[in-house]
Design a protein around this motif. Structure first.
Motif, PDB file in Angstrom:
ATOM      1  N   CYS A  82       1.087  -1.475  -0.392  1.00 48.40           N
ATOM      2  CA  CYS A  82       0.174  -0.024   0.275  1.00 48.40           C
ATOM      3  C   CYS A  82       1.116   0.671   0.210  1.00 48.40           C
ATOM      4  CB  CYS A  82      -0.918   0.130   1.459  1.00 48.40           C
ATOM      5  SG  CYS A  82      -2.144  -1.089   0.734  1.00 48.40           S
ATOM      6  N   PHE A  83       2.011   1.743   0.706  1.00 48.69           N
ATOM      7  CA  PHE A  83       2.935   2.427   0.997  1.00 48.69           C
ATOM      8  C   PHE A  83       3.887   2.419  -0.113  1.00 48.69           C
ATOM      9  CE2 PHE A  83       3.140   2.120   5.924  1.00 48.69           C
ATOM     10  CZ  PHE A  83       2.056   3.103   6.229  1.00 48.69           C
ATOM     11  N   LEU A  84       3.929   1.444  -1.220  1.00 51.31           N
ATOM     12  CA  LEU A  84       4.460   1.433  -2.989  1.00 51.31           C
ATOM     13  C   LEU A  84       3.604   1.975  -2.961  1.00 51.31           C
ATOM     14  CD1 LEU A  84       6.931   1.026  -4.311  1.00 51.31           C
ATOM     15  CD2 LEU A  84       6.055  -1.056  -4.672  1.00 51.31           C
ATOM     16  N   ALA A  85       2.421   1.664  -3.358  1.00 53.12           N
ATOM     17  CA  ALA A  85       1.474   2.307  -4.513  1.00 53.12           C
ATOM     18  C   ALA A  85       1.196   4.123  -4.548  1.00 53.12           C
ATOM     19  CB  ALA A  85       0.341   1.198  -3.950  1.00 53.12           C
ATOM     20  N   ARG A  86       0.665   4.152  -2.931  1.00 55.11           N
ATOM     21  CA  ARG A  86       0.988   5.920  -2.022  1.00 55.11           C
ATOM     22  C   ARG A  86       1.887   6.435  -3.165  1.00 55.11           C
ATOM     23  NH1 ARG A  86      -1.892   9.605   0.476  1.00 55.11           N
ATOM     24  NH2 ARG A  86      -1.431  10.689   1.406  1.00 55.11           N
ATOM     25  N   TRP A  87       2.870   5.613  -2.475  1.00 56.06           N
ATOM     26  CA  TRP A  87       5.151   6.482  -3.175  1.00 56.06           C
ATOM     27  C   TRP A  87       4.329   6.627  -4.488  1.00 56.06           C
ATOM     28  CZ3 TRP A  87       9.873   4.160  -3.893  1.00 56.06           C
ATOM     29  CH2 TRP A  87      10.749   5.022  -3.447  1.00 56.06           C
ATOM     30  N   THR A  88       4.422   6.132  -5.740  1.00 56.18           N
ATOM     31  CA  THR A  88       4.284   5.651  -6.919  1.00 56.18           C
ATOM     32  C   THR A  88       2.586   6.902  -6.867  1.00 56.18           C
ATOM     33  OG1 THR A  88       5.362   2.467  -6.625  1.00 56.18           O
ATOM     34  CG2 THR A  88       4.354   4.150  -8.691  1.00 56.18           C
ATOM     35  N   TRP A  89       1.782   6.854  -7.230  1.00 53.29           N
ATOM     36  CA  TRP A  89       0.595   7.240  -7.516  1.00 53.29           C
ATOM     37  C   TRP A  89       1.156   8.949  -7.264  1.00 53.29           C
ATOM     38  CZ3 TRP A  89      -2.271  10.681  -4.456  1.00 53.29           C
ATOM     39  CH2 TRP A  89      -3.771  11.553  -4.731  1.00 53.29           C
ATOM     40  N   ARG A  90       1.845   9.269  -5.589  1.00 50.49           N
ATOM     41  CA  ARG A  90       2.295  10.435  -5.766  1.00 50.49           C
ATOM     42  C   ARG A  90       3.311  11.021  -6.409  1.00 50.49           C
ATOM     43  NH1 ARG A  90       0.926  13.011  -0.888  1.00 50.49           N
ATOM     44  NH2 ARG A  90       3.211  14.055  -0.296  1.00 50.49           N
ATOM     45  N   ARG A  91       4.394  10.297  -6.919  1.00 50.62           N
ATOM     46  CA  ARG A  91       5.486  10.432  -7.472  1.00 50.62           C
ATOM     47  C   ARG A  91       5.090  11.039  -8.918  1.00 50.62           C
ATOM     48  NH1 ARG A  91      10.829  11.134  -5.834  1.00 50.62           N
ATOM     49  NH2 ARG A  91      11.298  10.896  -7.840  1.00 50.62           N
ATOM     50  N   ALA A  92       3.850   9.921  -9.184  1.00 49.49           N
ATOM     51  CA  ALA A  92       3.908   9.902 -10.495  1.00 49.49           C
ATOM     52  C   ALA A  92       2.493  11.345 -10.769  1.00 49.49           C
ATOM     53  CB  ALA A  92       2.600   9.390 -11.018  1.00 49.49           C
ATOM     54  N   ARG A  93       1.815  12.013  -9.825  1.00 54.62           N
ATOM     55  CA  ARG A  93       1.017  13.237 -10.079  1.00 54.62           C
ATOM     56  C   ARG A  93       1.898  13.887  -9.554  1.00 54.62           C
ATOM     57  NH1 ARG A  93      -4.747  12.712 -10.175  1.00 54.62           N
ATOM     58  NH2 ARG A  93      -4.285  15.113  -8.766  1.00 54.62           N
ATOM     59  N   GLY A  94       3.274  13.829  -9.301  1.00 50.04           N
ATOM     60  CA  GLY A  94       4.167  15.236  -8.644  1.00 50.04           C
ATOM     61  C   GLY A  94       4.017  15.960  -7.324  1.00 50.04           C
ATOM     62  N   ILE A  95       3.634  15.176  -6.906  1.00 47.67           N
ATOM     63  CA  ILE A  95       3.165  15.205  -5.505  1.00 47.67           C
ATOM     64  C   ILE A  95       4.657  15.497  -4.644  1.00 47.67           C
ATOM     65  CG2 ILE A  95       2.290  15.402  -3.512  1.00 47.67           C
ATOM     66  CD1 ILE A  95      -0.122  14.708  -4.964  1.00 47.67           C
ATOM     67  N   ASP A  96       5.513  15.770  -4.164  1.00 45.96           N
ATOM     68  CA  ASP A  96       6.492  16.048  -3.580  1.00 45.96           C
ATOM     69  C   ASP A  96       6.735  16.102  -1.832  1.00 45.96           C
ATOM     70  OD1 ASP A  96       8.441  16.413  -5.891  1.00 45.96           O
ATOM     71  OD2 ASP A  96       8.687  18.342  -5.316  1.00 45.96           O
ATOM     72  N   GLY A  97       7.268  15.361  -1.249  1.00 40.18           N
ATOM     73  CA  GLY A  97       7.037  15.302   0.243  1.00 40.18           C
ATOM     74  C   GLY A  97       6.712  14.025   0.624  1.00 40.18           C
ATOM     75  N   PRO A  98       6.800  13.558   2.432  1.00 42.82           N
ATOM     76  CA  PRO A  98       6.731  12.203   2.628  1.00 42.82           C
ATOM     77  C   PRO A  98       5.331  11.901   2.063  1.00 42.82           C
ATOM     78  CG  PRO A  98       7.311  13.737   4.293  1.00 42.82           C
ATOM     79  CD  PRO A  98       7.064  14.513   3.504  1.00 42.82           C
ATOM     80  N   VAL A  99       5.522  10.323   1.694  1.00 46.93           N
ATOM     81  CA  VAL A  99       4.602   9.765   1.540  1.00 46.93           C
ATOM     82  C   VAL A  99       3.417   9.815   2.761  1.00 46.93           C
ATOM     83  CG1 VAL A  99       3.333   7.857   1.252  1.00 46.93           C
ATOM     84  CG2 VAL A  99       5.415   8.011   0.394  1.00 46.93           C
ATOM     85  N   MET A 100       3.925   9.815   4.615  1.00 45.68           N
ATOM     86  CA  MET A 100       2.968   9.426   5.216  1.00 45.68           C
ATOM     87  C   MET A 100       4.076  10.176   6.373  1.00 45.68           C
ATOM     88  SD  MET A 100       2.523   5.877   6.123  1.00 45.68           S
ATOM     89  CE  MET A 100       2.092   6.534   8.583  1.00 45.68           C
ATOM     90  N   ARG A 101       3.641  10.168   7.153  1.00 45.43           N
ATOM     91  CA  ARG A 101       4.715  10.953   9.115  1.00 45.43           C
ATOM     92  C   ARG A 101       4.690  10.454  10.129  1.00 45.43           C
ATOM     93  NH1 ARG A 101       6.286  17.163   7.759  1.00 45.43           N
ATOM     94  NH2 ARG A 101       5.502  17.448   5.680  1.00 45.43           N
ATOM     95  N   LEU A 102       5.474   9.521  10.797  1.00 44.12           N
ATOM     96  CA  LEU A 102       5.204   8.767  11.759  1.00 44.12           C
ATOM     97  C   LEU A 102       5.345   9.209  12.960  1.00 44.12           C
ATOM     98  CD1 LEU A 102       5.556   5.271  10.324  1.00 44.12           C
ATOM     99  CD2 LEU A 102       3.475   6.066  10.794  1.00 44.12           C
ATOM    100  N   GLY A 103       5.336   9.148  14.161  1.00 34.28           N
ATOM    101  CA  GLY A 103       5.720   9.900  14.791  1.00 34.28           C
ATOM    102  C   GLY A 103       6.476   8.709  16.260  1.00 34.28           C
ATOM    103  N   ALA A 104       5.717   8.794  17.599  1.00 31.85           N
ATOM    104  CA  ALA A 104       7.005   8.058  17.815  1.00 31.85           C
ATOM    105  C   ALA A 104       6.265   6.888  18.132  1.00 31.85           C
ATOM    106  CB  ALA A 104       7.538   8.094  18.821  1.00 31.85           C
ATOM    107  N   GLY A 105       4.494   7.570  18.309  1.00 30.72           N
ATOM    108  CA  GLY A 105       3.922   6.121  18.579  1.00 30.72           C
ATOM    109  C   GLY A 105       3.712   4.868  17.826  1.00 30.72           C
ATOM    110  N   PRO A 106       3.499   5.691  16.589  1.00 23.98           N
ATOM    111  CA  PRO A 106       3.305   3.869  15.390  1.00 23.98           C
ATOM    112  C   PRO A 106       4.789   3.350  15.766  1.00 23.98           C
ATOM    113  CG  PRO A 106       2.880   5.951  14.116  1.00 23.98           C
ATOM    114  CD  PRO A 106       3.138   6.765  16.090  1.00 23.98           C
ATOM    115  N   ALA A 107       5.810   3.577  15.808  1.00 28.33           N
ATOM    116  CA  ALA A 107       7.622   3.124  16.028  1.00 28.33           C
ATOM    117  C   ALA A 107       7.178   2.397  16.867  1.00 28.33           C
ATOM    118  CB  ALA A 107       8.777   4.021  16.389  1.00 28.33           C
TER     119      ALA A 107
END
Length: 133
Positions: A82-107
């Protein structure tokens, strides 16, 4: 097309790894895929044990076996796809920046799940022995 180079390289690496697992057949003892070192030397079933067999089962469309080999790794693999698909979709649309931001909680939550999976898989009492591979 240049923007898609990195996601396509990651996808190609994943496809190459899947081709190796398909050809190596980790479900056959003594094959090209070695036994997990923690299981072999320490007798401990690590959180990743069964992952190659899980991928092999998925490649053969056997989801039930994939779940039996390593259910947590199956969930992680689904999230990675899912993350790879979202990253690819964002790159194809020209959207820069992280796919998602994780804080300490999810880690910390991820670490807790991995540690719990390690402990539960090594409990030598039924029904936990069914989780051993």
């Amino acid at each position: 097309m240049r923007r898609l180079a990195a996601p396509l390289a990651v996808a190609a690496g994943g496809a190459a790894a899947c081709a190796f697992v398909w050809a190596a057949d980790p479900t056959t003892p003594g094959g090209a895929v070695p036994v997990c070192p923690s299981k072999h030397f320490l007798g401990v079933i690590c959180p990743g044990c069964g992952s190659a067999r899980m991928i092999y089962s998925l490649l053969h469309l056997d989801v039930a076996s994939a779940l039996r080999y390593n259910a947590v790794a199956l969930v992680v693999l689904a999230l990675l796809v899912c993350f790879l698909a979202r990253w690819t979709w964002r790159r194809a649309r020209g959207i820069d920046g992280p796919v998602m931001r994780l804080g300490a909680g999810p880690a910390w939550c991820s670490a807790a799940v991995v540690i719990a999976w390690l402990v539960v898989r090594n409990i030598p009492v039924a029904p936990f022995t069914a989780l051993r591979v």
